[in-house]
Each structure stands twice: as structure tokens, then as C-alpha cells.
Design a protein around this motif. Structure first.
Motif, short mmCIF file in Angstrom:
data_model
loop_
_atom_site.label_atom_id
_atom_site.label_comp_id
_atom_site.label_asym_id
_atom_site.label_seq_id
_atom_site.Cartn_x
_atom_site.Cartn_y
_atom_site.Cartn_z
N GLY A 1 12.72 12.69 3.79
CA GLY A 1 13.86 13.18 3.02
C GLY A 1 14.60 12.16 2.19
N HIS A 2 14.03 10.96 2.00
CA HIS A 2 14.66 9.94 1.17
C HIS A 2 13.94 9.89 -0.18
CE1 HIS A 2 17.02 8.64 4.60
NE2 HIS A 2 15.91 8.78 5.31
N GLU A 3 14.60 9.32 -1.18
CA GLU A 3 14.04 9.31 -2.53
C GLU A 3 13.75 7.89 -2.99
OE1 GLU A 3 15.27 10.53 -7.10
OE2 GLU A 3 16.80 10.57 -5.53
N CYS A 4 12.50 7.63 -3.30
CA CYS A 4 12.12 6.33 -3.85
C CYS A 4 12.33 6.36 -5.36
CB CYS A 4 10.67 5.99 -3.51
SG CYS A 4 10.21 4.36 -4.14
N ILE A 5 13.17 5.48 -5.85
CA ILE A 5 13.45 5.38 -7.28
C ILE A 5 12.35 4.59 -7.98
CG2 ILE A 5 15.08 4.49 -9.01
CD1 ILE A 5 16.16 6.89 -7.39
N ASP A 6 11.86 3.53 -7.31
CA ASP A 6 10.81 2.70 -7.89
C ASP A 6 10.18 1.86 -6.79
OD1 ASP A 6 9.20 1.74 -9.92
OD2 ASP A 6 10.83 0.80 -11.05
N TYR A 7 8.89 1.51 -6.98
CA TYR A 7 8.21 0.64 -6.04
C TYR A 7 7.14 -0.15 -6.76
CZ TYR A 7 4.97 4.67 -5.61
OH TYR A 7 4.13 5.71 -5.86
N PHE A 8 6.97 -1.39 -6.32
CA PHE A 8 6.07 -2.31 -6.99
C PHE A 8 5.75 -3.45 -6.03
CE2 PHE A 8 10.49 -2.66 -8.23
CZ PHE A 8 10.83 -3.96 -7.85
N ASP A 9 4.80 -4.30 -6.44
CA ASP A 9 4.39 -5.41 -5.59
C ASP A 9 3.72 -6.46 -6.47
OD1 ASP A 9 3.68 -5.67 -2.30
OD2 ASP A 9 2.56 -6.98 -3.63
N ILE A 10 3.78 -7.69 -6.06
CA ILE A 10 3.13 -8.76 -6.81
C ILE A 10 1.60 -8.63 -6.75
CG2 ILE A 10 3.06 -10.44 -4.91
CD1 ILE A 10 4.00 -12.52 -7.07
N ASP A 11 1.11 -7.97 -5.69
CA ASP A 11 -0.33 -7.74 -5.51
C ASP A 11 -0.51 -6.33 -4.91
OD1 ASP A 11 -3.07 -8.12 -5.36
OD2 ASP A 11 -2.96 -9.23 -3.46
N ALA B 1 0.82 -1.21 0.00
CA ALA B 1 0.00 0.00 0.00
C ALA B 1 0.86 1.27 0.00
CB ALA B 1 -0.93 0.00 1.21
N GLY B 2 2.16 1.14 -0.17
CA GLY B 2 3.04 2.30 -0.29
C GLY B 2 3.41 2.99 1.01
N ALA B 3 3.15 2.37 2.15
CA ALA B 3 3.39 3.02 3.44
C ALA B 3 4.87 3.35 3.66
CB ALA B 3 2.87 2.15 4.58
N ILE B 4 5.75 2.43 3.33
CA ILE B 4 7.19 2.68 3.53
C ILE B 4 7.65 3.81 2.62
CG2 ILE B 4 9.49 1.68 3.21
CD1 ILE B 4 8.37 -0.98 4.27
N VAL B 5 7.20 3.79 1.38
CA VAL B 5 7.56 4.84 0.42
C VAL B 5 7.09 6.20 0.94
CG1 VAL B 5 7.13 5.75 -1.90
CG2 VAL B 5 7.57 3.30 -1.57
N ASP B 6 5.84 6.29 1.35
CA ASP B 6 5.29 7.57 1.84
C ASP B 6 6.08 8.10 3.04
OD1 ASP B 6 3.36 7.34 -0.11
OD2 ASP B 6 1.76 6.73 1.28
N PHE B 7 6.34 7.22 4.00
CA PHE B 7 7.03 7.64 5.22
C PHE B 7 8.46 8.09 4.91
CE2 PHE B 7 9.51 7.29 9.03
CZ PHE B 7 8.66 7.73 10.04
#
Length: 186
Positions: A53-63, A42-48
Motif C-alpha cells: 500500500g505504499h507508493e514508489c515515486i522513483d527508484y534507481f541504482d548505480i548497477d 533488483a527492486g525487491a523493496i519497491v515490489d514489497f
């Protein structure tokens, strides 16, 4: 969601990672690092982490559990794509069976050979004989964070303690650094 409970598990162990479980990672994560989140849910780690101040390059999941999380198996993501980030950060599935242990161990070996890899899962894992080789050769740090409330509206937290692990094949083979647990305020 644990070995001492009889709750029905969610498909693919899809539990949103609460902020209280992510916050301790900031104490060991390099400032302003870039990362890839291969079990994005659900993107929680990316959002937090992006808000910190960190940069997410890419995020995905099998579901994927959110519209902006791409549908992809982490093993289908090209190895060279992982090099675009400083680190890999995720809360992988915790299922325990020969097949799923192999999956988790496969993730650890692959990702930690590419980039330092921060994984959030049960603290008990490091004490199992089946994990000994990975702890000895890949695990650099373990940061305990205690019990987590995975189901937001639940009255209870989990019955298992959890840990952030840092795996790095380049730095592995030395004694793992077991960091002290700290209290983090939201």
C-alpha cells in the motif's frame, strides 16, 4: 557477506533484500507513504512496499539488477527530486572501508536532511565510535530484525544481525528510540 565470513562479496554489495527483511519496516513506516528507492538493485523493496500500500515515486541504482530499475548514481539525482516523496527507503551498500564508510555516512547526512530516511544495514554499525556522531545527531529509531538470509538458495543466514534505522536531521539530537524486535510472519 559479513565481517566474520570469507565469502566473496558481490559487486556493489548487490544482494536482493528478502521479504523477511522488509516486513518489519511496515511497523514503523507511515501508512500509505510515498518513497524513493535510491539503491534499487533488483527492486525487491519497491515490489514489497507497493504491494503493502505504499507508493514508489522513483527508484534507481548505480548497477541495476532488473530492467525497470533506472541506472543512476544516487548523488546525481537532483536534491529537489527527493522532495517529491514522503521518505527515502533503501538497503545501501554495506562495504566497510574508509571510502565506503564515508559513502554511507554521506548518504545518511544528505538524505536525512531532505526527508526521513529508512536504511537497512548491520546492527553493529550503531556501536562503532565512527558512527557516534550520526547516531547522536541523525538517528531517530532503530528496529532490529536479526539475521537475514541474503542468498536465496543458501543453507545459511548471515552471521550479522541487521537493523532498520530511521534517520531524520530535523528530529535528530534526541535520544534514539531503540524499538523491540518483533517476529514477523510472511
Amino acid at each position: 557477506m559479513g565481517k566474520r565470513s570469507d565469502f566473496k562479496r558481490r559487486k556493489n554489495d548487490a544482494y536482493m533484500t528478502p521479504d523477511e527483511a522488509i516486513a518489519p519496516l511496515l511497523s514503523i513506516l507511515p501508512k500509505g507513504c510515498s518513497f524513493i528507492e535510491p539503491c534499487g538493485g533488483a527492486g525487491a523493496i519497491v515490489d514489497f512496499l507497493e504491494a503493502s500500500g505504499h507508493e514508489c515515486i522513483d527508484y534507481f541504482d548505480i548497477d541495476p539488477q532488473r530492467e525497470d530499475v533506472k541506472k543512476m548514481d544516487a548523488f546525481d539525482y537532483g536534491i529537489n527530486n527527493y522532495y517529491a516523496a514522503d521518505t527515502i527507503i533503501t538497503n545501501p551498500p554495506w562495504l566497510r572501508s574508509k571510502a565506503s564508510d564515508f559513502l554511507l555516512h554521506r548518504m545518511i547526512k544528505l538524505w536525512s536532511s531532505i526527508r526521513p530516511t529508512y536504511l537497512l544495514f548491520d546492527a553493529d554499525w550503531m556501536h562503532n565510535i565512527g558512527s557516534a556522531e550520526l547516531v547522536e545527531n541523525y538517528c531517530v529509531k532503530a528496529l532490529p530484525i536479526g539475521r537475514v538470509k541474503w542468498i536465496q538458495d543458501s543453507a545459511h543466514s548471515s552471521v550479522d544481525n541487521v537493523c532498520w534505522y530511521l534517520f531524520d536531521a530535523q528530529e535528530g539530537g534526541q535520544p534514539m528510540q531503540f524499538l523491540p524486535r518483533k517476529k514477523f510472519i510472511k
